[in-house]
Design an enzyme around this catalytic site. Structure first.
Site, mmCIF file in Angstrom:
data_model
loop_
_atom_site.group_PDB
_atom_site.id
_atom_site.type_symbol
_atom_site.label_atom_id
_atom_site.label_comp_id
_atom_site.label_asym_id
_atom_site.label_seq_id
_atom_site.Cartn_x
_atom_site.Cartn_y
_atom_site.Cartn_z
ATOM 1 N N LYS A 231 -22.627 32.958 68.384
ATOM 2 C CA LYS A 231 -23.563 32.995 69.516
ATOM 3 C C LYS A 231 -23.073 34.016 70.535
ATOM 4 C CE LYS A 231 -25.879 29.697 72.660
ATOM 5 N NZ LYS A 231 -25.884 28.289 73.108
ATOM 6 N N SER B 185 -30.457 26.370 73.153
ATOM 7 C CA SER B 185 -30.308 27.793 73.342
ATOM 8 C C SER B 185 -29.665 28.524 72.171
ATOM 9 C CB SER B 185 -29.469 28.051 74.581
ATOM 10 O OG SER B 185 -28.149 27.558 74.413
ATOM 11 N N SER C 115 -27.866 22.276 73.010
ATOM 12 C CA SER C 115 -28.133 23.632 72.537
ATOM 13 C C SER C 115 -27.671 23.943 71.117
ATOM 14 C CB SER C 115 -27.518 24.656 73.498
ATOM 15 O OG SER C 115 -28.350 24.811 74.617
#
Lengths: 477, 473
Positions: free
Chosen positions: B69, B144, B168
Site C-alpha cells: 500500500k 482504503s 481499511s
C-alpha cells in the site's frame, strides 16, 4: 516600605548533556554544519516514530530529587501542536498533565537570609531547530541539528519577589544542574534559557496584577536588567492609573528595553493530547532509588558542610562551592594538608587568578592538589616565604614543575641557619654604628632598617621570622 | 502464494517469468490498482530470487511478488499516500515490514492505490483516480486499501500489505472476495507506515487464502525497537495445518445484525457461521451494547490524531510546496489548501475542533473513555467465547457512480470493523458468499489480543470446507 509587591515566576529550559537526542540516535553535539546531526526521526519525515532515550528520564529524576520534587510514577507524553518552520512534526513532544517532577523547592540565599522558592513542575521535552534569516536574501533557512535535543523545563512558583531573588534562584538552579552533571549551564549558547512571568500589585494586596511574559535574556546581567525594566514599566503604568496588558515581551539588550511580541504571538491553542506513539512511561521505586544513590552532594549542603567541617567563613564556602570541580579540588587539598583556611586563601587568590587569566577550568590547571599542598608545606617548614611562594606558584602553573624543583633550581631556600645569620648581623651592626646607637637609644622603628640590610646581605633569603628574632636579640644585648 | 512457492520448488515456474507476466498484466489492466510499479526493481529482485532458488537457499517467500500500500515507506520508491502533497516524496528508508519482506526474499512489485492518507472506504479520494473492483470495474474495490485488495483479487500479485485504521484492510478484502487480516495493535511494527491515526493504525496482510495471509503475517509480525508501541513478546509461527474447530466457541453479537445490514450479506454471513457450527464450533449469542458508539468514538479519536499527524506536511522540508505571496503563513495555507483533498481537509478540521480548548473534555476525552468501555466489553465477551463472528461490511461493493455524497453514510460502512481497531483486537475478513449480482460477501472474525493463531486457524478450517476463496473474478 515599598509601595508595590513584585511577583515573579521563572521558567527555565535546560539542555541536557546526553550524548544522543531524546527520540533518536542523533548526536546532541552543537556547532556542527547545519542539518548534519539529523535523521528521518528528528526531521519529522513521514512514517517515522519516536523512541524515548531513557537517560533523559534518569536526568529528570536526578533534578527532581535534587529539588525535593515528588516523582511521577506514570508519565504521559503529550503533543503540543503548532506550526513553525523549526518544528519538524508540527507538534512538540512534551509532557502536559503528568510532569516528571512536581511540588519541589529550591533554597536560595539573598542577603544572609535563605528562602525557599517553590518548583511547580519539571518536565521532559524536545528542543526545536533554529530558523536562520539571511539579511541579503528574501529567504530563511532552517537548521535542524538542535531539533530533538532533550530539555528539562523547570517552572517555579510565583514566589520570587525581587530581581535579586530571581538572579539568586537562577544561579542556584544552574549550579545544581551543573553539580548533577546534566547541563553545561551555558547561557550565551542557550543551553540554560530563562523566561520570566512578572506582575506587580499594591503592597500587601491579595489580588495579583496582570502579568507579562519576558523572553530573550541570555545572561544573568540581562535577566536583572530586563526584570528591572519590566517591573518599572508595570509600576509606571499602574501608578498612572493604567492597566498592564497581558503580553509577551522581548528583551532587547542593545537598547536596554523590552518590546511587545504581540504581533507574532496570538493566543495559541496548542491542542495538547496524549502522544499516541509513546506508551506511558512507568518510573518505579527501584529506578528512583538507583538515581538517588548516585546523587552527588548539592551546592547548598556542601556550602554548609564546608563551614562546619573546615571552619572556613561563609564567603570562602560560597566561592569554593561555585563549581563542583573547584570544591572537589579544595577537599582533595585538605585531605593532603590539614590547613583548610590557608588552602582556601590560596585557591581564592592564586588559583582563581590563574584560571581567570588563562580562561581555563580547574581540571586543566597544571597545579595539582598535591603540588599546591607540597608548596604550602614548604612555607610551613620555613623553606620559602609567602611572597616567594607566590612566584613559585606562578611558575608551577606555567611549567608544571614541582615547588621543590623550582625552589632548588632558583636557589630560593630561606637561610634559617642562626649561626650564619648572626655572623651577618654582627657585621651589619659594626658597619652601621649611628643607626645602632639610635636604635639602642629607643628608636626601635629602625628594626626594619636592619632587617632590610640582612635581606640585602642574604639576597632576600633570610627567614624573616628568624631574622627578626636574631636582630632584636643582638641589638638589645 | 504457497502455490507459487511450490511451483518454484518444482521448477515449473520461475520468478522472472512470473514477474514479467505480472508486469505485463498490470500495464495492460485498467484497475488503477497501482500508483507506482517498480518494474526495474521487481525484475532485479526476481533475478536474485531465481539464483537463490537454484542454489536451494530460498524460503517460502523467496521470489514471491508482493504489493505494498502506498502509505508504507519504501526506500528509493515514491510513497505518495495518494496525496498531491506527497506526490514527489521518495523515502530514504524502508518501513520495518518492507525490510522484513525483503529480507525473506519477497519481491516488492509496486505501490498500491488508496484513499488519500488512507482516509476513506472506497479508494476514490486518491489524487491518482479511483481504483476499480476486478469483479466489476464499474464498482469500488472498497478502501482504503482498495488497490491492494484489487491487485490480489485480480492476481496481479501473490499477496499485499494494507493498513487498517477503521476497517481499511477488512472492508476492501470483503468487497474483493479475498482474505485480509488486521493484526493485534502492537504485533506488527508501524515504523514506516505514514500515520493517519497512530493509536488505531495497523499494517496487515491481504491474500487469496487464510494460509497465504498467515505466511505473510508471520513474515512481518514481531517486536520492533523502532516502534515504541510494538509489543515485546514471543510471536510463535502460525500453524498452517487445519485446526480442529471442535468446541471452539463463536460469539455472535446481536448488534452485528442490526438495521442497515443488507439482507444478502446477512444471509451469507449466517450461512458462514453455520459452516463453523457444522465443523463442531459452538455458537453463542452475545451482546456488545457499547459498540453502537464505535463510529462516533472513532471519528473523534481518528480525526484528532490525524489533525496532528498531518501537521508535518507544511511544505518546509519535503513534499509539494506552494509559495503563495511569499509570507510564511501564506505558504502554509497555500501548500495545505492545494496539497490536501476534500476528505483529508474535512478530517483535519474535525480533529482540530475535537482537540480545541473548551471542547477537549466533551469530545476527545469522552471518546477515550468510551473507547475503554468498548475494550472492556470485548474483554468480558471473550471470557465466554474464543471468537466473535459477523459481517465485515453492511453491504457489498457498490457502483462508483452510486457513490454517496453524504460522508456520514460512507462513515457507516465501517460500523462493524471499527470496534476491533478501538479495542486493538485482531480481526479477519473471509469470503463467505456472493450477492445476487455476483459480488463477494465478507465475514469478519474477531479474536482476543494476540490470538491470530485462533483467528487464522478458523479461517483455514473454513476455507478447507468452502470454495468462496477459490472463485476468481
Amino acid at each position: 516600605m515599598r509601595e508595590y509587591d513584585i511577583v515573579i515566576g521563572l521558567e527555565v529550559h535546560a539542555q541536557l548533556l546526553t550524548s544522543t537526542k531524546i527520540f533518536c540516535g542523533c548526536s546532541t553535539k552543537a556547532g556542527l554544519p547545519p542539518n548534519t546531526n539529523t535523521c528521518p526521526v528528528c526531521m519529522g519525515m513521514p512514517g517515522i516514530l519516536p523512541v524515548l532515550n531513557r537517560k533523559v528520564v534518569a536526568y529528570g529524576i536526578k533534578l527532581g530529587l535534587a529539588t525535593h520534587c515528588s516523582i511521577t510514577r506514570r508519565n504521559i507524553f503529550a503533543r503540543k501542536n503548532y506550526f513553525y518552520p523549526d518544528l519538524p512534526k508540527g507538534y512538540q513532544i512534551t509532557q502536559y498533565e503528568n510532569p516528571l517532577g512536581e511540588h519541589g523547592f529550591l533554597e536560595i540565599e539573598v542577603g544572609h537570609s535563605s528562602k525557599r522558592i517553590g518548583i511547580t513542575r519539571i518536565h521532559m521535552e524536545e528542543d526545536a531547530g533554529k530558523n536562520i534569516h539571511d539579511e541579503h536574501e528574501p529567504l530563511s533557512y532552517v537548521d535542524f541539528n538542535r531539533a530533538g535535543v532533550p530539555l528539562l523545563e523547570i517552572v517555579s512558583e510565583p514566589d520570587i519577589t525581587s530581581t535579586e531573588e530571581a538572579v539568586a534562584y537562577l544561579k542556584e538552579l544552574r549550579q545544581v544542574l551543573m553539580y548533577l552533571d546534566i547541563c553545561d549551564g551555558n547561557m550565551e549558547e542557550g543551553s540554560f534559557r530563562c523566561d520570566a512571568n512578572i506582575s506587580v500589585k499594591p503592597a500587601g494586596s491579595e489580588q495579583f496584577g496582570i502579568r507579562t511574559e519576558l523572553k530573550n535574556m541570555n545572561s544573568f546581567k540581562n535577566v536583572q536588567k530586563a526584570l528591572e525594566f519590566e517591573i518599572n514599566r508595570h509600576i509606571g503604568i499602574v501608578k498612572s492609573g493604567g492597566r498592564v496588558e497581558q503580553d509577551t515581551m522581548l528583551w532587547n539588550a542593545a537598547e536596554n528595553r523590552t518590546y511587545s511580541m504581540r504581533s507574532k504571538e496570538e493566543s495559541h491553542d496548542y491542542r495538547y493530547f496524549p502522544e499516541p506513539d509513546l506508551l506511558p512511561l512507568e518510573v518505579d521505586d527501584a529506578w528512583i532509588e538507583e538515581v538517588r544513590s548516585l546523587l552527588p552532594e548539592l551546592p547548598s549542603a556542601r556550602r554548609r558542610r564546608f563551614q562546619l567541617q573546615y571552619g572556613i567563613p561563609e564567603y570562602d564556602a560560597d566561592v569554593l562551592t561555585q563549581s563542583k570541580p573547584l570544591a572537589d579540588y579544595f577537599e582533595k587539598c585538605t585531605h593532603l594538608l590539614d590547613s583548610p583556611k590557608e588552602i582556601s586563601n590560596w585557591i581564592m587568590t592564586s588559583v582563581l587568578r590563574v584560571l581567570n587569566e588563562k580562561g581555563i577550568d580547574i581540571s586543566a590547571l597544571t597545579v595539582t592538589p598535591e603540588m599546591l599542598t607540597d608548596m604550602l608545606s614548604l612555607i610551613k617548614k620555613g623553606t620559602i616565604s609567602i611572597s616567594m611562594a607566590k612566584d613559585v606558584f606562578s611558575e608551577m602553573a606555567g611549567t608544571g614543575r614541582s615547588s621543590a624543583e623550582i625552589v632548588k633550581s632558583r636557589g630560593l631556600e630561606q637561610v634559617s641557619d642562626e649561626v650564619d645569620l648572626r655572623d651577618k648581623v654582627r657585621d651589619i651592626i659594626e658597619n652601621n654604628p649611628a643607626e645602632t646607637e639610635k636604635y639602642r637609644a629607643g628608636k626601635t622603628q629602625l628594626l626594619g632598617f636592619f632587617v632590610g640590610q640582612l635581606m640585602k646581605a642574604t639576597r632576600g633569603k633570610a627567614n624573616p621570622k628568624i631574622a627578626n628574632k636574631i636582630i632584636k636579640e643582638m641589638l638589645d644585648s | 502464494m504457497l502455490e507459487t512457492a511450490r511451483q518454484y520448488r518444482c521448477s515449473t515456474l520461475r520468478p522472472t517469468e512470473l514477474v514479467d507476466d505480472l508486469l505485463a498484466r498490470i500495464r495492460s489492466g485498467s484497475l488503477n490498482a497501482f500508483i507506482t510499479v517498480d518494474e526495474a526493481g521487481a525484475m532485479r529482485d526476481a533475478g536474485k530470487a531465481e539464483k537463490a532458488l537454484k542454489q536451494g537457499s530460498g524460503d517460502t517467500l523467496t521470489g514471491i511478488p508482493v504489493a505494498v500500500k502506498d502509505n508504507i515507506c519504501t526506500r528509493g520508491i515514491k510513497t505518495t499516500c495518494a496525496s498531491k502533497i506527497l506526490a514527489n516524496f521518495v523515502p530514504t528508508y524502508d518501513a520495518t515490514v518492507v525490510e522484513r519482506l525483503r529480507n525473506r526474499g519477497a519481491i516488492i512489485i509496486g505501490k498500491t492505490n488508496l484513499d488519500e492518507f488512507a482516509m476513506g472506504s472506497t479508494t476514490t479520494t486518491s489524487t491518482f483516480g479511483p481504483a476499480k473492483n476486478p469483479w466489476d470495474e464499474t464498482r469500488t474495490p472498497g478502501g482504503s486499501s482498495g488497490g491492494s485488495a484489487a491487485a490480489v483479487a485480480a492476481g496481479l500479485c501473490a499477496g499485499a500489505l494494507g493498513s487498517d485504521t477503521g476497517g481499511s484492510i477488512r472492508q476492501p478484502a470483503s468487497f474483493c472476495g479475498i482474505t485480509g487480516l488486521k493484526p493485534t495493535y502492537g504485533s506488527v511494527s508501524r515504523f514506516g507506515l505514514v500515520a493517519f491515526a497512530s493509536s488505531l493504525d495497523q499494517i496487515g496482510p491481504m491474500a487469496r487464502t487464510a494460509r497465504d495471509t498467515a505466511v505473510l503475517y508471520d513474515a512481518i509480525k514481531g517486536h520492533d525497537p523502532s516502534d515504541s508501541t510494538s509489543v515485546p513478546r514471543g510471536y510463535p509461527a502460525i500453524d498452517l495445518k487445519s485446526p480442529d474447530m471442535n468446541g471452539i466457541r463463536i460469539g455472535v453479537p446481536d448488534e452485528f445484525f442490526a438495521e442497515g445490514l443488507s439482507p444478502e450479506v446477512a444471509l451469507s454471513v449466517r450461512r458462514g457461521i453455520s459452516t463453523f457450527e457444522g465443523l463442531g464450533a459452538r455458537i453463542i449469542p452475545i451482546s456488545l451494547p457499547y459498540i453502537r458508539y464505535g463510529v462516533a468514538v472513532y471519528y473523534i479519536i481518528a480525526t484528532a490524531e490525524a489533525s496532528s499527524n498531518l501537521a508535518r506536511y507544511d511544505g518546509v522540508r519535503y513534499g509539494v510546496r506552494k509559495e503563495g505571496s511569499g509570507d510564511l503563513t501564506d505558504m502554509y495555507m497555500e501548500t495545505r489548501a492545494q496539497g490536501f483533498g476534500a476528505e483529508v481537509k474535512r478530517r483535519i478540521m474535525l480533529g482540530t475542533y475535537a482537540l480545541s480548548a473548551g471542547y477537549y473534555d466533551a469530545y476527545y476525552k469522552k471518546a477515550s473513555q468510551v473507547r475503554v468501555l468498548i475494550s472492556q466489553e470485548f474483554e468480558a465477551a471473550f471470557t465466554r467465547c474464543d471468537l466473535i463472528a459477523g459481517p465485515t461490511a453492511p453491504v457489498c461493493a457498490f457502483g462508483l457512480d452510486e457513490m454517496m455524497d453524504d460522508p456520514l453514510s460512507i462513515y457507516l460502512l465501517d460500523i462493524y470493523t471499527i470496534p476491533a481497531n478501538l479495542a486493538g483486537l485482531p480481526a479477519l475478513s473471509l469470503p463467505c458468499g456472493f450477492s445476487g449480482e455476483g459480488m463477494p460477501v465478507g465475514m469478519q472474525l474477531i479474536a482476543p489480543h494476540f490470538r491470530e493463531d485462533t483467528l487464522l486457524g478458523a479461517g483455514m478450517a473454513f476455507q478447507d470446507h468452502t470454495g468462496f476463496h477459490e472463485v476468481r473474478p
